[in-house]
Scaffold this active site. Structure first.
Site, PDB file in Angstrom:
ATOM      1  N   GLU A  24      60.835 -46.417  72.465  1.00  0.00           N
ATOM      2  CA  GLU A  24      59.862 -45.206  72.317  1.00  0.00           C
ATOM      3  C   GLU A  24      59.604 -44.828  73.399  1.00  0.00           C
ATOM      4  OE1 GLU A  24      55.814 -44.598  72.019  1.00  0.00           O
ATOM      5  OE2 GLU A  24      55.109 -46.076  71.510  1.00  0.00           O
ATOM      6  N   LYS A 157      45.360 -49.730  67.954  1.00  0.00           N
ATOM      7  CA  LYS A 157      44.484 -49.384  69.092  1.00  0.00           C
ATOM      8  C   LYS A 157      43.440 -49.887  68.627  1.00  0.00           C
ATOM      9  CE  LYS A 157      46.684 -46.071  70.118  1.00  0.00           C
ATOM     10  NZ  LYS A 157      48.516 -46.721  70.235  1.00  0.00           N
TER      11      LYS A 157
END
Ligand code: PSU
Ligand code: MN
Length: 302
Positions: A24, A157
């Site tokens: 990405e 995260k």
């Protein structure tokens, strides 16, 4: 002008059934500071090449979605101030002839369009803390509900609500497997408080799950949760301290929408004196390597 172009190198690899891994561009444009981001973009590609795998870094440049970038394209995603495009932004960027970095969601969408089955990132987007009030849930999750791609990430995260993210992945029928772990990792740390139902210990096992999905007509992606190696993980106490401060600052500054994730990531790099960046790079390299192995096993399937 076509809406998307698969590079010659990537399409040749796909045609001969050779391994390809999508990468990405949002992590490069918005997730890592300059100039380390350009080094990282190049390094992720070379890790794959060293494994005999063709990298397909994905971004939209001048209105065309590029699946596989040349050197100049890689430089542009690192150096230019690009928009951040999720799936919903792609047609708008296209129609405007603009350029954008693609999130996990948009990268997955474009990779699947090109027939790429394996994708490496740092951490998946997920449900944000406080989402019961803000409704802030990454489109990464809903995209994986209908996009057949295997995403290797170090979990999500720890700034997110991990429990809620795992619940949503369950509701969306997205398989989650731990790679050599039985606990869901939390990006900079090897573990979270959440055990996983399923674990695999080798790339061929992931390829077998991908094949089984095809056999069963499943159209979901697969989340391969790959924890950062022990000696590369962040110190848990420092992690907790920095995280609390960054979250409080995002709140105070009233950061919302797609600015939330980049704000937190870059602020955490500053507050940790660069430590979180080293861990972020290590876990991403590690994910790229595992994705390369999975793509190789997938290409070799009988
Ligand atoms: N993980 C990283 N760095 C990043 C991201 C994930 O290590 O920059 C990016 C990915 O592109 C992911 C996006 O898709 O953050 C999620 O953004 P949002 O929460 O706005 O959906
Ligand atoms: Mn969001």
């Amino acid at each position: 002008m076509p809406a998307f172009v698969v590079s010659e190198e990537v399409s040749a690899a796909l045609e001969r059934g050779a391994p390809v891994v999508a990468l990405e561009s949002t992590i490069i444009s918005h997730g890592l500071p300059r100039p380390r981001n350009l080094e990282a973009a190049r390094e992720f590609e070379s890790i794959l090449r060293d494994q005999g795998v063709t990298p397909a870094t994905i971004a939209v440049l001048d209105g065309i979605a590029r699946i596989g970038l040349d050197d100049e394209g890689v430089r542009r995603i690192a150096d230019e101030d690009l928009a951040k495009a999720s799936v919903r932004d792609l047609p708008i960027i296209r129609a405007a002839g603009a350029s954008a970095a693609t999130t996990v969601a948009a990268t997955s969408h474009l990779a699947a369009l090109a027939g790429i089955r394996v994708f490496a990132t740092g951490g998946l987007g997920g449900v944000h803390r406080g989402a019961t009030d803000t409704f802030d849930e990454s489109a990464d999750l809903t995209t994986l509900a209908n996009t057949p791609i295997t995403v290797v990430s170090a979990g999500v995260k720890s700034v997110l609500d991990i429990a809620a993210t795992l619940e949503r992945l369950e509701s969306l029928s997205v398989p989650v497997v731990g790679y050599r772990t039985s606990v869901f990792p939390s990006f900079w740390l090897r573990e979270s408080a959440y055990p996983l139902d399923w674990r695999v210990d080798a790339a061929v096992e992931v390829a077998a799950i991908m094949r089984a999905q095809d056999e069963l007509g499943s159209r979901q992606g697969i989340v391969v949760a790959n924890p950062v190696p022990t000696d590369q993980a962040w110190d848990a106490e420092e992690h907790d301290r920095v995280l609390a401060r960054a979250l409080a600052e995002a709140d105070a500054a009233r950061i919302t929408g797609k600015a939330v994730t980049p704000f937190l990531l870059l602020r955490i790099v500053e507050l940790s004196g660069g430590r979180s960046l080293e861990v972020n790079l290590d876990l991403a390299r590690n994910n790229v390597r595992v994705a390369g192995e999975i793509a190789t096993a997938w290409a070799a399937r009988a």
